[in-house]
Design a protein around this motif. Structure first.
Motif, mmCIF file in Angstrom:
data_model
loop_
_atom_site.group_PDB
_atom_site.id
_atom_site.type_symbol
_atom_site.label_atom_id
_atom_site.label_comp_id
_atom_site.label_asym_id
_atom_site.label_seq_id
_atom_site.Cartn_x
_atom_site.Cartn_y
_atom_site.Cartn_z
ATOM 1 N N UNK A 13 0.859 -1.182 0.000
ATOM 2 C CA UNK A 13 0.000 0.000 0.000
ATOM 3 C C UNK A 13 0.897 1.236 0.000
ATOM 4 N N UNK A 14 0.795 2.046 -1.073
ATOM 5 C CA UNK A 14 1.735 3.152 -1.294
ATOM 6 C C UNK A 14 0.962 4.463 -1.406
ATOM 7 N N UNK A 15 1.308 5.420 -0.560
ATOM 8 C CA UNK A 15 0.687 6.749 -0.575
ATOM 9 C C UNK A 15 1.606 7.713 -1.316
ATOM 10 N N UNK A 16 1.148 8.227 -2.449
ATOM 11 C CA UNK A 16 1.931 9.171 -3.241
ATOM 12 C C UNK A 16 1.705 10.613 -2.769
ATOM 13 N N UNK A 17 2.647 11.483 -3.131
ATOM 14 C CA UNK A 17 2.484 12.939 -2.969
ATOM 15 C C UNK A 17 2.247 13.341 -1.515
ATOM 16 N N UNK A 18 2.980 12.732 -0.616
ATOM 17 C CA UNK A 18 2.805 13.009 0.813
ATOM 18 C C UNK A 18 3.473 14.333 1.160
ATOM 19 N N UNK A 19 2.701 15.251 1.732
ATOM 20 C CA UNK A 19 3.175 16.585 2.096
ATOM 21 C C UNK A 19 2.204 17.175 3.103
ATOM 22 N N UNK A 20 2.606 18.226 3.820
ATOM 23 C CA UNK A 20 1.658 18.852 4.744
ATOM 24 C C UNK A 20 0.344 19.242 4.071
ATOM 25 N N UNK A 21 0.416 19.715 2.828
ATOM 26 C CA UNK A 21 -0.784 20.160 2.110
ATOM 27 C C UNK A 21 -1.748 19.019 1.810
ATOM 28 N N UNK A 29 -8.485 8.403 5.591
ATOM 29 C CA UNK A 29 -8.163 7.109 4.994
ATOM 30 C C UNK A 29 -7.134 6.368 5.842
ATOM 31 N N UNK A 30 -6.083 7.065 6.259
ATOM 32 C CA UNK A 30 -5.047 6.433 7.081
ATOM 33 C C UNK A 30 -5.645 5.939 8.391
ATOM 34 N N UNK A 31 -6.551 6.715 8.968
ATOM 35 C CA UNK A 31 -7.224 6.267 10.194
ATOM 36 C C UNK A 31 -8.007 4.983 9.950
ATOM 37 N N UNK A 32 -8.666 4.890 8.792
ATOM 38 C CA UNK A 32 -9.409 3.667 8.462
ATOM 39 C C UNK A 32 -8.464 2.478 8.302
ATOM 40 N N UNK A 33 -7.311 2.710 7.673
ATOM 41 C CA UNK A 33 -6.335 1.628 7.512
ATOM 42 C C UNK A 33 -5.793 1.193 8.868
ATOM 43 N N UNK A 34 -5.477 2.163 9.712
ATOM 44 C CA UNK A 34 -4.986 1.831 11.052
ATOM 45 C C UNK A 34 -6.017 1.003 11.811
ATOM 46 N N UNK A 35 -7.298 1.280 11.554
ATOM 47 C CA UNK A 35 -8.353 0.519 12.210
ATOM 48 C C UNK A 35 -8.380 -0.943 11.812
ATOM 49 N N UNK A 36 -7.821 -1.262 10.651
ATOM 50 C CA UNK A 36 -7.749 -2.665 10.232
ATOM 51 C C UNK A 36 -6.656 -3.406 11.008
ATOM 52 N N UNK A 37 -5.641 -2.677 11.444
ATOM 53 C CA UNK A 37 -4.550 -3.264 12.205
ATOM 54 C C UNK A 37 -3.547 -4.008 11.348
ATOM 55 N N UNK A 38 -2.271 -3.715 11.555
ATOM 56 C CA UNK A 38 -1.208 -4.484 10.933
ATOM 57 C C UNK A 38 -1.038 -4.301 9.446
ATOM 58 N N UNK A 39 -1.363 -3.113 8.928
ATOM 59 C CA UNK A 39 -1.171 -2.845 7.498
ATOM 60 C C UNK A 39 -0.133 -1.732 7.349
ATOM 61 N N UNK A 40 1.130 -2.090 7.139
ATOM 62 C CA UNK A 40 2.160 -1.060 6.957
ATOM 63 C C UNK A 40 2.002 -0.380 5.607
ATOM 64 N N UNK A 41 2.452 0.864 5.537
ATOM 65 C CA UNK A 41 2.341 1.656 4.318
ATOM 66 C C UNK A 41 3.690 2.239 3.939
ATOM 67 N N UNK A 42 3.872 2.459 2.644
ATOM 68 C CA UNK A 42 5.028 3.200 2.146
ATOM 69 C C UNK A 42 4.556 4.592 1.773
#
Length: 254
Positions: A13-21, A29-42
């Motif tokens: 699972x890869x999140x592009x264009x990561x920046x403060x903006x 979305x990240x909160x929803x993924x964290x709720x699944x538990x154990x899903x690391x992201x790049x």
């Protein structure tokens, strides 16, 4: 040469264009993924997104990225500005790639010295923050030959294109097909769903799949929900979620 893949099936699972903006787009979305538990992201981090979002100008966001590292996520360098600030295109082909296909192909037209300087600036910022970095992904996956040559002289382990990871410095291709949406308009979202559904069927037995998400995906319920549902389905099929670096580490040890 394309190397064989590890035997266990996985996903990245890869999140592009990561920046403060872009963080407000990603946060639910990240909160929803964290709720699944154990899903690391790049997280593909842009040091100064569109030349208006310097990371060092947002200490709170930098602390957030440090927490993600502590949780087992990975940070990779994703260009420097994520904007094509080079001289005007000189050929019809260049015009298409840099003005119609995308305005964000920052590394598409850079020569080796220009690319090396910008890459070194990005790596220096990561080093200043104490963030480990193994990978570089060019904005829009567009790399000039000069960029490819520059990458051979840096302490990075991989780069990638839509269908492959490349182990550096040799640029050894490793099959890693990717799903991606173009979500800027309703017709693009509709077409993206059809294409990605077809790709999921085509690559059902693939050793790994990359899910390449963008901030604009998060602004539309259809695309956001598609990624959540696709991730759940792939996990239910028994795919193990890994960061890019973890997947490459496993490959080396296989």
């Amino acid at each position: 040469m394309v190397e064989p893949l590890p035997s266990a099936r996985s996903l990245m699972l890869v999140l592009h264009d990561v920046a403060p903006e872009t963080w407000p787009d990603y946060q639910p979305f990240v909160q929803a993924i964290d709720g699944m538990g154990g899903v690391p992201m790049t997280w593909l981090v842009v040091p100064d997104f569109h030349q208006r979002n310097p990371l060092l100008g947002s200490p709170a966001f930098c602390r957030l990225l440090e927490r993600r590292l502590a949780q087992g996520d990975e940070l990779a360098l994703h260009g420097y500005y994520h904007a094509d600030d080079g001289p005007p295109p000189r050929t019809p082909g260049e015009y298409f790639m840099r003005r119609i296909y995308t305005h964000e192909g920052e590394f598409y037209a850079l020569d080796q010295q220009q690319a090396l300087q910008r890459l070194q600036q990005g790596l220096a910022l990561f080093g200043q923050q104490g963030w480990p970095v193994a990978g570089f992904v060019a904005p829009a996956w567009l790399m000039s030959e000069g960029t490819r040559q520059a990458l051979r002289h840096l302490p990075l382990r991989y780069t990638s294109t839509p269908q492959h990871l490349y182990r550096l410095p040799e640029f050894t291709a490793v099959e890693a097909p990717g799903l991606v949406w173009s979500a800027r308009s309703a017709w693009r979202r509709g077409l993206s769903r059809l294409v990605c559904d077809w790709q999921c069927r085509r690559w059902r037995e693939a050793e790994t799949l990359r899910l390449g998400l963008h901030p604009v995906d998060m602004r539309h319920r259809s695309s956001r929900d598609y990624w959540l549902n696709t991730l759940r389905n792939l996990l239910a099929q028994g795919r193990e979620p890994l960061t890019k670096s973890a997947w490459l580490d496993r490959k080396v040890g296989a």
